[in-house]
Design a protein around this motif. Structure first.
Motif, short mmCIF file in Angstrom:
data_model
loop_
_atom_site.label_atom_id
_atom_site.label_comp_id
_atom_site.label_asym_id
_atom_site.label_seq_id
_atom_site.Cartn_x
_atom_site.Cartn_y
_atom_site.Cartn_z
N PRO A 86 37.48 62.14 29.47
CA PRO A 86 37.52 61.00 28.54
C PRO A 86 38.19 59.76 29.14
O PRO A 86 37.99 58.65 28.64
N ASP A 87 39.00 59.95 30.20
CA ASP A 87 39.67 58.80 30.82
C ASP A 87 38.75 58.00 31.73
O ASP A 87 39.10 56.91 32.18
N LEU A 88 37.56 58.53 32.05
CA LEU A 88 36.66 57.87 32.98
C LEU A 88 36.20 56.52 32.43
O LEU A 88 35.83 56.40 31.26
N LYS A 89 36.23 55.50 33.27
CA LYS A 89 35.85 54.15 32.83
C LYS A 89 35.25 53.41 34.02
O LYS A 89 35.28 53.88 35.16
N ASP A 90 34.71 52.23 33.74
CA ASP A 90 34.21 51.37 34.82
C ASP A 90 35.38 50.96 35.70
O ASP A 90 36.52 50.89 35.25
N GLY A 91 35.07 50.66 36.96
CA GLY A 91 36.12 50.33 37.93
C GLY A 91 36.99 49.17 37.48
O GLY A 91 36.49 48.11 37.09
N GLU A 92 38.30 49.39 37.53
CA GLU A 92 39.27 48.35 37.16
C GLU A 92 39.96 47.83 38.42
O GLU A 92 40.37 48.60 39.28
N SER A 93 40.06 46.52 38.52
CA SER A 93 40.63 45.89 39.70
C SER A 93 42.11 46.23 39.87
O SER A 93 42.85 46.35 38.90
N LYS A 94 42.49 46.40 41.13
CA LYS A 94 43.89 46.59 41.49
C LYS A 94 44.19 45.75 42.73
O LYS A 94 43.29 45.32 43.43
N ALA A 95 45.48 45.54 43.00
CA ALA A 95 45.89 44.75 44.15
C ALA A 95 45.85 45.60 45.42
O ALA A 95 46.13 46.80 45.39
N GLY A 96 45.48 44.99 46.52
CA GLY A 96 45.51 45.60 47.83
C GLY A 96 46.09 44.62 48.83
O GLY A 96 46.70 43.62 48.45
N TYR A 97 45.87 44.89 50.11
CA TYR A 97 46.41 44.00 51.13
C TYR A 97 45.47 43.95 52.33
O TYR A 97 44.56 44.76 52.48
N HIS A 98 45.71 42.98 53.20
CA HIS A 98 44.91 42.82 54.42
C HIS A 98 45.75 42.15 55.49
O HIS A 98 46.71 41.44 55.19
N PHE A 99 45.38 42.37 56.74
CA PHE A 99 46.01 41.67 57.86
C PHE A 99 45.06 41.68 59.05
O PHE A 99 44.20 42.57 59.16
N GLY A 100 45.20 40.69 59.93
CA GLY A 100 44.31 40.62 61.07
C GLY A 100 44.54 39.39 61.92
O GLY A 100 45.61 38.78 61.89
N VAL A 101 43.50 39.03 62.67
CA VAL A 101 43.57 37.89 63.59
C VAL A 101 42.38 36.96 63.31
O VAL A 101 41.39 37.37 62.71
N PHE A 102 42.51 35.71 63.75
CA PHE A 102 41.43 34.74 63.54
C PHE A 102 41.37 33.77 64.71
O PHE A 102 42.32 33.60 65.47
N GLY A 103 40.22 33.13 64.84
CA GLY A 103 40.03 32.01 65.75
C GLY A 103 39.43 30.87 64.96
O GLY A 103 38.75 31.08 63.95
N LYS A 104 39.67 29.65 65.42
CA LYS A 104 39.11 28.49 64.73
C LYS A 104 38.69 27.47 65.79
O LYS A 104 39.50 27.07 66.62
N PHE A 105 37.42 27.09 65.74
CA PHE A 105 36.85 26.19 66.74
C PHE A 105 36.28 24.98 66.01
O PHE A 105 35.30 25.12 65.27
N GLU A 106 36.90 23.83 66.20
CA GLU A 106 36.58 22.66 65.39
C GLU A 106 36.12 21.49 66.24
O GLU A 106 36.62 21.27 67.35
N ILE A 107 35.17 20.75 65.70
CA ILE A 107 34.75 19.49 66.31
C ILE A 107 34.25 18.57 65.20
O ILE A 107 33.48 18.98 64.33
N SER A 108 34.78 17.36 65.19
CA SER A 108 34.39 16.32 64.21
C SER A 108 34.52 16.78 62.77
O SER A 108 33.65 16.51 61.93
N GLY A 109 35.59 17.49 62.44
CA GLY A 109 35.84 17.89 61.06
C GLY A 109 35.08 19.10 60.58
O GLY A 109 35.23 19.54 59.45
N VAL A 110 34.21 19.68 61.44
CA VAL A 110 33.46 20.90 61.10
C VAL A 110 33.97 22.02 62.00
O VAL A 110 34.21 21.80 63.19
N PHE A 111 34.15 23.22 61.44
CA PHE A 111 34.69 24.31 62.24
C PHE A 111 33.99 25.63 61.95
O PHE A 111 33.40 25.83 60.89
#
Length: 197
Positions: A48-73
């Motif tokens: 009876p407790d079964l229900k549609d998925g309810e949102s919960k908090a999680g986390y993330h971490f990683g690395v990024f790169g950013k390559f920009e020219i003339s305001g576009v990246f």
């Protein structure tokens, strides 16, 4: 003379990209849920407790790169994400590696907007309740999308994004007597803090 001009242009363009390129680390919180649960309709009396998925908090971490020219990246990232969805009778845990490749535009001072595809590879999916077991997902790699806005304050960046799915990615229950499936592709809000190194 032509060779000298070509060399000068190459050096100049390299300098432009070097001045507009950065790499860094990022991390933060995500809030969302995986998709629908299917095939459990006959078992709802027993659970009876079964229900549609309810949102919960999680986390993330990683690395990024950013390559920009003339305001576009272009901003590629490699991110580990942990997400849990509450289905009432059990929690469904999902660990994944995300590779978003975002195209962005600086629109007003430090403010930017960005969007693009997000490739997902699931490293682990499991149900926290020992009563049920979930099998591997249908597809190892799926493609979704991310869109959002960011604020850059020197080497510090703040991002708010939404991630959605183009298609389902089903994980099936392993036991024949409890035949159900879960769509593992999440819809979530992502809040990130990044530091350019």
């Amino acid at each position: 003379m032509k060779k000298i001009l070509i060399i000068m242009l190459c050096l100049a363009s390299t300098g432009v990209w070097a001045q507009s390129s950065e790499f860094g680390i990022k991390g933060g919180l995500n809030y969302g849920s995986t998709g629908d649960i299917n095939g459990f309709s006959e078992a709802r009396e027993d659970f009876p407790d079964l229900k549609d998925g309810e949102s919960k908090a999680g986390y993330h971490f990683g690395v990024f790169g950013k390559f920009e020219i003339s305001g576009v990246f272009i901003q590629p990232e490699l991110v580990y994400t942990k997400l849990t969805t509450d289905y009432g009778a059990f929690d469904y845990n999902l660990d994944k590696i995300d590779l978003p490749v975002l195209l962005g535009v600086n629109i007003l001072g430090p403010l930017n907007i960005k969007a693009g595809p997000s490739f997902q590879y699931i490293t682990n999916n499991e149900i926290e309740d020992g009563t049920f077991k979930i099998g591997n997902v249908d597809k190892d790699v799926t493609v979704g999308y991310q869109l959002g806005a960011g604020l850059n304050l020197g080497s510090l960046g703040i991002d708010v994004r939404y991630e959605g799915a183009f298609t389902d990615n089903t994980a099936f229950n392993e036991a024949a007597d409890n035949n159900f499936s879960i769509d593992s592709r999440p819809s979530q809000w992502i809040l990130s803090l990044s530091i350019a190194l």
